[in-house]
Enzyme design. Structure first.
Site, PDB file in Angstrom:
ATOM      1  N   HIS A   1       0.944  -1.164   0.136  1.00 40.21           N
ATOM      2  CA  HIS A   1      -0.021  -0.099   0.047  1.00 40.21           C
ATOM      3  C   HIS A   1       0.692   1.311   0.096  1.00 40.21           C
ATOM      4  CE1 HIS A   1      -2.759   3.014   1.802  1.00 40.21           C
ATOM      5  NE2 HIS A   1      -3.661   2.430   1.420  1.00 40.21           N
TER       6      HIS A   1
ATOM      7  N   LEU B   1      -4.703  -7.433   2.711  1.00 37.84           N
ATOM      8  CA  LEU B   1      -5.826  -8.408   3.163  1.00 37.84           C
ATOM      9  C   LEU B   1      -7.206  -8.763   2.296  1.00 37.84           C
ATOM     10  CD1 LEU B   1      -5.918  -7.708   6.855  1.00 37.84           C
ATOM     11  CD2 LEU B   1      -5.235  -9.772   5.957  1.00 37.84           C
ATOM     12  N   ALA B   2      -7.556  -7.684   1.779  1.00 33.62           N
ATOM     13  CA  ALA B   2      -8.882  -7.969   1.243  1.00 33.62           C
ATOM     14  C   ALA B   2      -8.864  -7.201  -0.161  1.00 33.62           C
ATOM     15  CB  ALA B   2     -10.156  -7.468   1.865  1.00 33.62           C
ATOM     16  N   LYS B   3      -9.693  -7.747  -0.847  1.00 32.28           N
ATOM     17  CA  LYS B   3     -10.112  -6.949  -2.112  1.00 32.28           C
ATOM     18  C   LYS B   3     -10.902  -5.518  -1.819  1.00 32.28           C
ATOM     19  CE  LYS B   3     -10.688 -10.804  -5.316  1.00 32.28           C
ATOM     20  NZ  LYS B   3     -11.472 -11.862  -5.746  1.00 32.28           N
ATOM     21  N   GLY B   4     -10.865  -4.631  -2.574  1.00 28.45           N
ATOM     22  CA  GLY B   4     -11.147  -3.254  -2.379  1.00 28.45           C
ATOM     23  C   GLY B   4     -10.959  -2.338  -3.537  1.00 28.45           C
ATOM     24  N   VAL B   5     -11.112  -1.220  -3.443  1.00 27.69           N
ATOM     25  CA  VAL B   5     -10.849   0.028  -4.294  1.00 27.69           C
ATOM     26  C   VAL B   5      -9.410  -0.193  -4.760  1.00 27.69           C
ATOM     27  CG1 VAL B   5     -10.873   2.176  -4.917  1.00 27.69           C
ATOM     28  CG2 VAL B   5     -12.478   1.406  -3.694  1.00 27.69           C
TER      29      VAL B   5
END
Lengths: 133, 133
Positions: B13, B74-78
Site C-alpha cells: 500500500h 488483506l482484502a479486495k477493495g478499491v
C-alpha cells in the site's frame, strides 16, 4: 492466558466495497472456532457497521469483563497508531484502558510472519494458472 | 507451476510511516526464501519508493519473461479492483497483460484463510500479557 470468558473485538478498516467486511467477519468466525473462551464481535474503523464503539457496546450483557481489541490489519501505520486508539480513548502508545467497566487491551496487528509468506506463496502459485489456461 | 525463473512483484500500500514498507520488504524476503525460482522485487501503490512502475522496470536485465504482480493486501477493495490495475494498465476484471515484453499476471490478495486466523490468535494471546504484567 487464563481459561475464562473474555471479549474479542476484531477491528476492520471498513470499505465502500463489500470485501473488507466479508473478510473481517469470515476471519472473526475462524478465530471464534479456535478460541472457545472468546466472545467474538466485529467493529469497523470507518464506512461499515457496526462501528468500533457499537462493537464494544455489543458486549453488554455477555458477562465479559476483559476485552481484547484486535486490529485485523497487516501493518502498523496511522490507523493503528492514531485512528483506532483515538476511537477507543487510548493515548498514543497506551495499551490498556477502562471503558464502561470493561478492562480493554489493545493488541498488535498481524505484522510480518511466515504464515503470511506461506499464504502469499499460495496466491502466487494460483496466479500461475492464468498462464496455463 | 513450471520450474523456471519468473518475476514476482510484491505490491504494498505504502504509508507515511515506515511500518508498511518494512512489512512488505520483510514478507517479500520470506517469500523469496520459499520460492527459489522467483526473482522478487517490491513496489508501492503510493507514498513509498520504488513505485509499481519502477518495480516492474527493475526486472530489466534479470532474464525473466513472466511477472506475477501480487498485491500484499488483506482484502479486495478499491485499491485491488481499480487503483493497482490502473497503474499497470489492466482493465477492470482483466488478469493478464503484456508490458515491455513481459507477460504479467495479476494475483489475488491474501483473502480469508485459516493461516490469518492462526496468526490473529497469536496476537490476541500476546495482548493478554498486558493483563498479567
Amino acid at each position: 492466558m487464563e481459561n475464562q470468558k473474555f471479549g474479542l473485538l476484531v477491528v476492520g478498516h471498513g470499505s465502500s466495497m463489500p470485501y473488507n467486511k466479508e473478510l473481517i467477519e469470515d476471519i472473526a468466525a475462524r478465530i471464534a472456532k479456535k478460541m472457545p473462551d472468546a466472545v467474538v464481535r466485529v467493529g469497523f474503523m470507518n464506512m461499515n457497521k457496526p462501528t468500533i464503539k457499537e462493537g464494544l457496546d455489543s458486549f453488554n450483557g455477555t458477562g465479559v469483563r476483559k476485552i481484547v481489541v484486535f486490529p485485523l490489519f497487516l501493518a502498523k501505520g496511522v490507523h493503528i497508531k492514531e485512528d483506532i486508539p483515538n476511537l477507543i480513548g487510548l493515548k498514543e502508545g497506551q495499551k490498556r484502558i477502562t471503558y464502561n467497566g470493561y478492562d480493554i487491551v489493545y493488541a498488535d496487528p498481524l505484522g510480518s510472519d511466515d504464515l503470511i509468506a506461506e499464504l502469499s506463496c499460495r496466491r502466487v502459485t494460483q496466479a500461475f494458472a492464468v498462464y496455463e489456461s
